[in-house]
Design a protein around this motif. Sequence first.
Motif: not given
Length: 277
Positions: A270-277, A200-203
């Motif tokens: 760059l703004l990045l959010t992601a969910t740890r798998g 769920a990576v959002h950039t």
Amino acid sequence: MTDTAVVPPDVLTAVRTKHRALWALGDYPAVASEVIPGLGAVLVEAAGVRPGDRVLDVAAGSGNAAIPAALAGAHVIASDLTPELFDAGRAAAAAAGAELTWAEADAHALPYADAEFDTVLSCVGVMFAPFHHVAADELLRVTRPGGTIGLIAWTPPGFIGQMFTAMKPFAPAPPPGAEPPPLWGDEAHVRALLGDGVTAVHTEVRSLPVSRFASGAEFRDFFKSVYGPTIAVYRNVADDAARTAALDEALLGLAARFQDTDGAMGWDYLLLTATRG
């Protein structure tokens, strides 16, 4: 995942010593409070920090993201290699009514347990850890499965990325294996660093309005007096008047490319959010 043994321990020790001293130069909290004061709150909102969350801010500096996270009700540790920055952070936190913990820590070797945090943040911080894969592995390691990683980094073509390009010919050689900080602002690079450790990576590339400097000379003189990396580059050429003058002109030229007639600039990140798998 990268084994930290790829970077020899003596190299990590030398880098740790050098970078701690570098960021203690000048007055980085002035940059955080006068130039980019709202950037940490942008990251905290994007990462969805909630009351009760266990949050680690990596390379926190004086708490640009850690303080807004604490004000959101999270249990926050602001970690940084350079504890000299914490006094300003503590004062800012006290003024804002925020309670958090300040801890000395190297982004290459975070002193925390696996999966210890719900959210791990870094606002233009971890990007300056020169061994990118090692630092990225640490971000992943300390984030719990299902937790959030949130990052802001200056982009390579943006103002700060181009400032590092302008300074590079005047800077001392980096340690073997080091990578340029603005690469953390390149989406493909960061996706490769985090790899299959996240979902769920959002950039998103955004632009930070900066109106602190009325002229290129004001920008240059501010950064050469308060910003550790710029101070270090000037010290590297201090014995060479011609190179010092060339560095002055390079920074003036950079500002001229980005400033409008009123002195305002946009600094891309760059703004990045992601969910740890």
